[in-house]
Design a protein around this motif. Sequence first.
Motif, short mmCIF file in Angstrom:
data_model
loop_
_atom_site.label_atom_id
_atom_site.label_comp_id
_atom_site.label_asym_id
_atom_site.label_seq_id
_atom_site.Cartn_x
_atom_site.Cartn_y
_atom_site.Cartn_z
N ARG A 83 0.83 -1.22 0.00
CA ARG A 83 0.00 0.00 0.00
C ARG A 83 0.86 1.26 0.00
N THR A 84 1.87 1.31 0.86
CA THR A 84 2.67 2.53 0.96
C THR A 84 3.54 2.73 -0.29
N LEU A 85 4.01 1.65 -0.90
CA LEU A 85 4.76 1.80 -2.15
C LEU A 85 3.87 2.36 -3.26
N LYS A 86 2.63 1.87 -3.33
CA LYS A 86 1.70 2.40 -4.33
C LYS A 86 1.46 3.89 -4.10
N GLU A 87 1.27 4.26 -2.83
CA GLU A 87 1.08 5.69 -2.51
C GLU A 87 2.32 6.49 -2.89
N GLN A 88 3.50 5.98 -2.53
CA GLN A 88 4.75 6.70 -2.78
C GLN A 88 4.97 6.88 -4.29
N PHE A 89 4.83 5.81 -5.05
CA PHE A 89 5.03 5.91 -6.49
C PHE A 89 4.00 6.87 -7.11
N CYS A 90 2.76 6.74 -6.68
CA CYS A 90 1.69 7.60 -7.21
C CYS A 90 1.97 9.06 -6.87
N PHE A 91 2.42 9.33 -5.64
CA PHE A 91 2.74 10.71 -5.24
C PHE A 91 3.87 11.26 -6.11
N ILE A 92 4.95 10.49 -6.23
CA ILE A 92 6.12 10.96 -6.99
C ILE A 92 5.80 11.13 -8.47
N LEU A 93 4.93 10.28 -8.99
CA LEU A 93 4.57 10.37 -10.41
C LEU A 93 3.45 11.39 -10.66
N ASN A 94 3.12 12.15 -9.62
CA ASN A 94 2.12 13.22 -9.71
C ASN A 94 0.74 12.66 -10.08
N GLY A 95 0.41 11.55 -9.43
CA GLY A 95 -0.87 10.90 -9.69
C GLY A 95 -2.01 11.34 -8.80
N GLY A 96 -1.77 12.38 -7.99
CA GLY A 96 -2.83 12.90 -7.13
C GLY A 96 -3.01 12.11 -5.84
N CYS A 97 -2.01 11.37 -5.43
CA CYS A 97 -2.08 10.58 -4.19
C CYS A 97 -1.28 11.27 -3.09
N ASP A 98 -1.64 10.97 -1.87
CA ASP A 98 -0.84 11.37 -0.72
C ASP A 98 -0.11 10.14 -0.21
N TYR A 99 1.08 10.38 0.36
CA TYR A 99 1.89 9.32 0.93
C TYR A 99 1.68 9.30 2.43
N SER A 100 1.30 8.16 2.97
CA SER A 100 1.02 8.08 4.41
C SER A 100 2.09 7.29 5.18
N GLY A 101 3.15 6.88 4.52
CA GLY A 101 4.18 6.08 5.18
C GLY A 101 5.17 6.92 5.96
N ARG A 102 6.08 6.20 6.61
CA ARG A 102 7.13 6.85 7.39
C ARG A 102 8.21 7.38 6.46
N THR A 103 9.16 8.14 7.01
CA THR A 103 10.29 8.61 6.22
C THR A 103 11.10 7.40 5.77
N MET A 104 11.89 7.58 4.74
CA MET A 104 12.72 6.48 4.25
C MET A 104 13.67 5.99 5.34
N LYS A 105 14.23 6.91 6.09
CA LYS A 105 15.15 6.52 7.16
C LYS A 105 14.43 5.71 8.24
N GLU A 106 13.25 6.16 8.66
CA GLU A 106 12.49 5.45 9.70
C GLU A 106 12.02 4.09 9.19
N ALA A 107 11.54 4.04 7.95
CA ALA A 107 10.98 2.80 7.40
C ALA A 107 12.05 1.72 7.21
N HIS A 108 13.30 2.13 7.03
CA HIS A 108 14.35 1.15 6.76
C HIS A 108 15.31 0.96 7.93
N LYS A 109 15.01 1.61 9.04
CA LYS A 109 15.87 1.55 10.23
C LYS A 109 15.98 0.09 10.72
N ASP A 110 17.20 -0.29 11.04
CA ASP A 110 17.50 -1.60 11.63
C ASP A 110 17.21 -2.78 10.71
N LEU A 111 17.08 -2.55 9.41
CA LEU A 111 16.88 -3.66 8.48
C LEU A 111 18.21 -4.21 7.96
#
Length: 156
Positions: A83-111
């Motif tokens: 879901r968050t990848l779809k939102e992120q790609f849609c937001f970046i591609l100017n598809g009229g979506c909002d991104y509701s995920g965490r920052t890239m640093k927070e989302a990938h922390k400790d992985l």
Amino acid sequence: MLSIILAAAAAVQTVPPGEEPVERYTQSNANAGAKPFSGDEMLKAFHGRDGINRIVDDLVDHLVVDKRIADIFKAQDVVRLRRTLKEQFCFILNGGCDYSGRTMKEAHKDLGIQSADVGALVENLQAAMRKEGVPWFAQNRFLAKLAPMKRDTVER
């Protein structure tokens, strides 16, 4: 006591169906890691929101079985990731979506993500974009937008 129960109920209601609860964070389109393209050229090249959904579904399907990086996704909420990848790609591609995920640093922390892991992910993304028929120039422009995120995701 009632306020605690109401707060707990509100927190439960914000978790989309099929996803696991996450710690609270500030939602913002700025968390997407890149500013959106202007105009609709890129969105059209990706075949709109339907194309983005197909690309992300194909990408995630391959990420979770790619022996090079599948271990990273074993303990992850794949429903939320999708879901968050779809939102992120849609937001970046100017598809009229909002991104509701965490920052890239927070989302990938400790992985424990390494540069080679990012390389494998990019290869899977390129394959998904080719399968969707995204023109080469648009693939390269999109990857260039995503590239600076590497510094917030790679830990080793």
